[in-house]
Design a protein around this motif. Structure first.
Motif, PDB file in Angstrom:
ATOM      1  N   ALA A  11       0.755  -1.246  -0.106  1.00 58.67           N
ATOM      2  CA  ALA A  11      -0.023   0.104   0.039  1.00 58.67           C
ATOM      3  C   ALA A  11       1.048   1.383   0.082  1.00 58.67           C
ATOM      4  O   ALA A  11       0.546   2.162  -0.601  1.00 58.67           O
ATOM      5  N   THR A  12       1.839   1.191   0.657  1.00 58.51           N
ATOM      6  CA  THR A  12       2.917   2.357   0.643  1.00 58.51           C
ATOM      7  C   THR A  12       3.455   2.645  -0.695  1.00 58.51           C
ATOM      8  O   THR A  12       3.277   4.038  -1.207  1.00 58.51           O
ATOM      9  N   VAL A  13       3.957   1.795  -1.579  1.00 58.61           N
ATOM     10  CA  VAL A  13       4.209   1.898  -2.800  1.00 58.61           C
ATOM     11  C   VAL A  13       3.160   2.546  -3.648  1.00 58.61           C
ATOM     12  O   VAL A  13       3.191   3.456  -4.695  1.00 58.61           O
ATOM     13  N   VAL A  14       1.866   1.693  -3.657  1.00 58.39           N
ATOM     14  CA  VAL A  14       0.768   2.312  -4.655  1.00 58.39           C
ATOM     15  C   VAL A  14       0.433   3.609  -4.034  1.00 58.39           C
ATOM     16  O   VAL A  14       0.222   4.639  -4.821  1.00 58.39           O
ATOM     17  N   GLU A  15       0.592   4.125  -2.704  1.00 62.90           N
ATOM     18  CA  GLU A  15       0.245   5.490  -2.199  1.00 62.90           C
ATOM     19  C   GLU A  15       1.311   6.564  -2.908  1.00 62.90           C
ATOM     20  O   GLU A  15       0.932   7.513  -3.462  1.00 62.90           O
ATOM     21  N   ASP A  16       2.547   6.150  -2.766  1.00 65.13           N
ATOM     22  CA  ASP A  16       3.410   6.967  -3.155  1.00 65.13           C
ATOM     23  C   ASP A  16       3.645   7.085  -4.553  1.00 65.13           C
ATOM     24  O   ASP A  16       3.958   8.348  -5.164  1.00 65.13           O
ATOM     25  N   LEU A  17       3.198   6.193  -5.450  1.00 63.28           N
ATOM     26  CA  LEU A  17       3.420   6.203  -6.797  1.00 63.28           C
ATOM     27  C   LEU A  17       2.345   7.251  -7.323  1.00 63.28           C
ATOM     28  O   LEU A  17       2.460   8.067  -8.231  1.00 63.28           O
ATOM     29  N   ASP A  18       1.102   7.225  -6.385  1.00 64.25           N
ATOM     30  CA  ASP A  18      -0.005   8.197  -6.676  1.00 64.25           C
ATOM     31  C   ASP A  18       0.378   9.467  -6.439  1.00 64.25           C
ATOM     32  O   ASP A  18       0.115  10.354  -7.235  1.00 64.25           O
ATOM     33  N   TRP A  19       0.871   9.938  -5.441  1.00 66.80           N
ATOM     34  CA  TRP A  19       1.415  11.111  -5.018  1.00 66.80           C
ATOM     35  C   TRP A  19       2.764  10.733  -4.254  1.00 66.80           C
ATOM     36  O   TRP A  19       2.636  10.129  -3.315  1.00 66.80           O
ATOM     37  N   PRO A  20       3.854  11.575  -4.881  1.00 67.89           N
ATOM     38  CA  PRO A  20       3.842  12.745  -5.514  1.00 67.89           C
ATOM     39  C   PRO A  20       4.166  12.520  -7.048  1.00 67.89           C
ATOM     40  O   PRO A  20       4.408  13.273  -7.895  1.00 67.89           O
ATOM     41  N   PHE A  21       4.175  11.181  -7.495  1.00 69.27           N
ATOM     42  CA  PHE A  21       4.574  10.773  -8.927  1.00 69.27           C
ATOM     43  C   PHE A  21       3.359  10.722  -9.940  1.00 69.27           C
ATOM     44  O   PHE A  21       3.658  10.435 -11.044  1.00 69.27           O
ATOM     45  N   ASP A  22       2.315  10.936  -9.410  1.00 71.88           N
ATOM     46  CA  ASP A  22       1.179  10.916 -10.203  1.00 71.88           C
ATOM     47  C   ASP A  22       0.789   9.743 -11.294  1.00 71.88           C
ATOM     48  O   ASP A  22       0.615   9.897 -12.534  1.00 71.88           O
ATOM     49  N   GLY A  79       2.465   8.785 -26.718  1.00 69.79           N
ATOM     50  CA  GLY A  79       3.566   8.290 -27.109  1.00 69.79           C
ATOM     51  C   GLY A  79       4.137   7.226 -26.114  1.00 69.79           C
ATOM     52  O   GLY A  79       3.562   7.168 -25.112  1.00 69.79           O
ATOM     53  N   ARG A  80       5.096   6.331 -26.694  1.00 72.67           N
ATOM     54  CA  ARG A  80       5.802   5.220 -25.840  1.00 72.67           C
ATOM     55  C   ARG A  80       6.877   6.099 -24.825  1.00 72.67           C
ATOM     56  O   ARG A  80       7.432   6.817 -25.333  1.00 72.67           O
ATOM     57  N   VAL A  81       6.660   5.795 -23.532  1.00 74.87           N
ATOM     58  CA  VAL A  81       7.389   6.284 -22.449  1.00 74.87           C
ATOM     59  C   VAL A  81       8.633   5.340 -22.059  1.00 74.87           C
ATOM     60  O   VAL A  81       9.534   5.806 -21.428  1.00 74.87           O
ATOM     61  N   ALA A  82       8.315   4.101 -22.285  1.00 79.20           N
ATOM     62  CA  ALA A  82       9.265   3.048 -21.799  1.00 79.20           C
ATOM     63  C   ALA A  82       9.035   1.882 -22.519  1.00 79.20           C
ATOM     64  O   ALA A  82       7.971   1.545 -23.037  1.00 79.20           O
ATOM     65  N   ILE A  91      12.732   5.627 -14.818  1.00 81.58           N
ATOM     66  CA  ILE A  91      12.570   6.773 -15.380  1.00 81.58           C
ATOM     67  C   ILE A  91      11.737   7.728 -14.584  1.00 81.58           C
ATOM     68  O   ILE A  91      12.203   9.155 -14.075  1.00 81.58           O
ATOM     69  N   LEU A  92      10.697   7.186 -13.867  1.00 86.12           N
ATOM     70  CA  LEU A  92       9.708   8.198 -13.081  1.00 86.12           C
ATOM     71  C   LEU A  92      10.583   8.540 -11.875  1.00 86.12           C
ATOM     72  O   LEU A  92      10.444   9.638 -11.264  1.00 86.12           O
ATOM     73  N   MET A  93      11.328   7.432 -11.063  1.00 89.21           N
ATOM     74  CA  MET A  93      11.949   7.812 -10.108  1.00 89.21           C
ATOM     75  C   MET A  93      13.316   9.026 -10.361  1.00 89.21           C
ATOM     76  O   MET A  93      13.503   9.675  -9.493  1.00 89.21           O
ATOM     77  N   ALA A  94      13.827   8.755 -11.449  1.00 89.30           N
ATOM     78  CA  ALA A  94      15.017   9.610 -11.791  1.00 89.30           C
ATOM     79  C   ALA A  94      14.484  11.051 -12.117  1.00 89.30           C
ATOM     80  O   ALA A  94      15.172  11.950 -11.998  1.00 89.30           O
ATOM     81  N   VAL A  95      13.455  11.118 -13.186  1.00 91.69           N
ATOM     82  CA  VAL A  95      13.121  12.564 -13.609  1.00 91.69           C
ATOM     83  C   VAL A  95      11.471  12.456 -13.370  1.00 91.69           C
ATOM     84  O   VAL A  95      10.720  12.328 -14.558  1.00 91.69           O
ATOM     85  N   PRO A  96      10.885  12.662 -12.325  1.00 92.53           N
ATOM     86  CA  PRO A  96       9.322  12.716 -12.029  1.00 92.53           C
ATOM     87  C   PRO A  96       8.885  13.828 -12.780  1.00 92.53           C
ATOM     88  O   PRO A  96       7.673  13.793 -12.897  1.00 92.53           O
ATOM     89  N   TYR A  97       9.719  14.801 -13.364  1.00 93.49           N
ATOM     90  CA  TYR A  97       9.184  15.978 -14.195  1.00 93.49           C
ATOM     91  C   TYR A  97       9.250  15.436 -15.412  1.00 93.49           C
ATOM     92  O   TYR A  97       9.302  16.745 -16.337  1.00 93.49           O
TER      93      TYR A  97
END
Length: 189
Positions: A11-22, A79-82, A91-97
């Motif tokens: 649940a922690t991973v699911v929650e953290d991926l949701d916010w702040p990683f959207d 588009g394809r992102v990965a 990618i998401l962990m390295a460049v969340p923007y």
């Protein structure tokens, strides 16, 4: 290879991926009638994001995690992102923007994306104080690899897009690359 079941089991991973990683597994909507691919192929909606966009795995495989990840926005870009889910998480962990890198890419120029990253690093450090802790928790719980050059990996994936999303009216979604340059943002001058 990281699986969706692995992610969902914490649940922690699911929650953290949701916010702040959207990247929200809870927003993987069951209504996929609006999603059409130009070259008809199977797909699975694996996540959604706050503005209504979706993340799909597309292609033939029994494991959705091993397929390319396509992002479709609610504004008509796709588009394809990965190349697979594990690479996307890296990618998401390295460049969340990552969205800003594509927005200010001058139509897909890697050097412009790198310039944008210097500004975004500062903005994210100021505006997303909870991001480093969320990243640390995710990395402690999932075996996400470190990419040598995540910006180039993102750039190359978007350039290699081979899945075209089509709107219900037949309109083909545009590229995720936008025409803006970092110099177009007056706050960065």
């Amino acid at each position: 290879m990281i699986t969706l079941a692995e992610i969902r089991s914490n649940a922690t991973v699911v929650e953290d991926l949701d916010w702040p990683f959207d990247f929200s597994l809870d927003r993987a909507d069951d209504d996929t009638d609006w999603i059409q691919l130009k070259q008809a192929q199977p797909f699975t909606v694996i996540a959604g994001e706050g503005t209504g966009g979706v993340f799909l795995s597309c292609g033939l495989s029994s494991a959705a995690e091993s397929l390319p990840i396509l992002h479709g926005t609610s504004e008509g870009q796709a588009g394809r992102v990965a190349s697979n889910l594990t690479e996307w998480l890296a990618i998401l962990m390295a460049v969340p923007y990552w969205r800003d890198l594509l927005k200010f890419s001058a139509g897909g120029q890697l050097d412009e994306m790198r310039k944008t990253a210097t500004f975004m690093d500062k903005e994210y450090a100021e505006d997303f104080a909870d991001l480093p802790d969320a990243r640390e928790r995710i990395l402690a719980l999932l075996p996400i690899p470190t990419l040598d050059d995540p910006i180039k990996v993102l750039h190359d994936n978007v350039h290699a897009t081979d899945c075209v999303l089509v709107a219900e009216d037949g309109y083909e979604y545009e590229s995720l690359f936008n025409k803006f340059r970092p110099s177009d943002n007056r706050n960065w001058c």
